[in-house]
Write a protein that holds these residues in place. Sequence first.
Motif, PDB file in Angstrom:
ATOM      1  N   PRO A 135       0.820  -1.232   0.000  1.00  0.00           N
ATOM      2  CA  PRO A 135       0.000   0.000   0.000  1.00  0.00           C
ATOM      3  C   PRO A 135       0.849   1.275   0.000  1.00  0.00           C
ATOM      4  N   ALA A 136       2.002   1.247   0.647  1.00  0.00           N
ATOM      5  CA  ALA A 136       2.854   2.433   0.675  1.00  0.00           C
ATOM      6  C   ALA A 136       3.400   2.722  -0.722  1.00  0.00           C
ATOM      7  N   LYS A 138       2.041   1.720  -3.592  1.00  0.00           N
ATOM      8  CA  LYS A 138       0.874   2.117  -4.392  1.00  0.00           C
ATOM      9  C   LYS A 138       0.542   3.583  -4.155  1.00  0.00           C
ATOM     10  N   ASN A 139       0.563   3.985  -2.906  1.00  0.00           N
ATOM     11  CA  ASN A 139       0.254   5.361  -2.538  1.00  0.00           C
ATOM     12  C   ASN A 139       1.301   6.334  -3.087  1.00  0.00           C
ATOM     13  N   MET A 140       2.555   5.893  -3.122  1.00  0.00           N
ATOM     14  CA  MET A 140       3.630   6.728  -3.604  1.00  0.00           C
ATOM     15  C   MET A 140       3.489   6.998  -5.110  1.00  0.00           C
ATOM     16  N   SER A 142       0.645   6.665  -6.916  1.00  0.00           N
ATOM     17  CA  SER A 142      -0.660   7.170  -7.324  1.00  0.00           C
ATOM     18  C   SER A 142      -0.748   8.688  -7.205  1.00  0.00           C
ATOM     19  N   LYS A 143       0.166   9.319  -6.512  1.00  0.00           N
ATOM     20  CA  LYS A 143       0.119  10.779  -6.337  1.00  0.00           C
ATOM     21  C   LYS A 143       0.927  11.486  -7.376  1.00  0.00           C
TER      22      LYS A 143
END
Length: 143
Positions: A135-136, A138-140, A142-143
């Motif tokens: 998730p980290a 993915k979050n990195m 996606s922004k």
Amino acid sequence: MQKIIKIALIAIGVLSAILWYLLPSSDMPAAEAASSGALNTMFIITYLLLGIAVVVSLVFTLKNLFANPQGLKKTLFVVGGFLLVVGISYVLASGTDVDPEFAAMTDESTVKNIGMGLNVFFILTIIAILSLVVPAVKNMFSK
């Protein structure tokens, strides 16, 4: 009910303080100290309180689990996944990878169970790390 619990806890606290005072001194031999009545009573109180805590936590957990059908479904999936990991770990454990020097001390099933436990630990550790990293990442991106 809360008043009764408070009174019981105060009584247990006072009894424990008295038993603490009655504990054998540090210069007494360990064999004599282990047979001390105060020490045995403190162990009985500890086991009793631990048993009460385990029973109460299990009762409230099961009560909340059956009150929420979605929670029960999720819990059954988690338990099923854990059993799947244990099954896979048991199949992967060989039971023969023991040093010949120690082979006389144990049998193959014990070694296989130890290997299974290690495999469960490793698989669950990998799952935990992946559940933090994926998730980290993915979050990195996606922004």
